[in-house]
Design an enzyme around this catalytic site. Structure first.
Site: not given
Ligand code: ZN
Length: 172
Positions: A33, A38, A84-85, A126-127, A130
């Site tokens: 995701g 991000q 997380c990226l 999670h997304e 963000h």
């Molecule tokens: Zn993340």
């Protein structure tokens, strides 16, 4: 990553280009995701391609997400490794409700809804976090949070500072 984001009000070509870029970035970074902030765009949209509890891959685009979580007896916490990226290389246990639904619009402005369990439930939460200016490090106990950022520091040199926007360079 803790900034307030703008709602998506125009479902135009610019949005569709952003979404296409985000999908490409997510796949290049091998994430499940990715939220717009991000990649430095403070607008409320995320993309995902994530397996549910049956191992079925679900993909989607969600603008202006509204999360629905189980309450009362229905609310069962699932504690599992989360990453997380924006914190590449680092994973810690994070407890979250084991199912989650999200409503919003796709990139064409159509109303959409996704019901998730397994990893997908985690991903949708999670997304959406963000896009509400929250990162999963905010959701774990302080001890885990410290560990998370410590592990991340160890790996940080391996990633460009604007990861996942820029790819990892080969050492050649
Ligand atoms: Zn993340």
């Amino acid at each position: 990553m803790h900034r307030e984001l703008a709602d998506i009000v125009e479902f135009d070509e610019e949005l569709r280009t952003l979404v296409a870029d985000m999908v490409a970035t997510m796949y290049a970074a091998e994430g499940v995701g990715l939220a717009a902030n991000q990649v430095g765009v403070d607008r409320k949209v995320f993309v995902f391609d994530c397996p549910n509890d049956d191992g079925e891959r679900i993909t989607g685009v969600v603008c202006n997400p509204v999360l629905e979580l189980p309450e009362g007896k229905e609310r069962v916490l699932d504690v599992a490794d989360e990453g997380c990226l924006s914190l590449p290389g680092a994973f810690v246990d994070c407890g979250r409700p084991d199912t989650a639904s999200v409503t919003g619009q796709d990139e064409n402005g159509n109303d959409i809804r996704f019901d998730g369990d397994g990893l997908l439930a985690r991903c949708l939460q999670h997304e959406t976090d963000h896009l509400h200016g929250m990162v999963f490090g905010d959701r774990v106990p302080e001890k885990s949070r410290k560990r998370l950022y410590k592990i991340h520091e160890k790996y940080a040199d391996m990633y460009p500072t604007d990861w996942p926007v820029s790819p990892i360079m080969d050492d050649e």
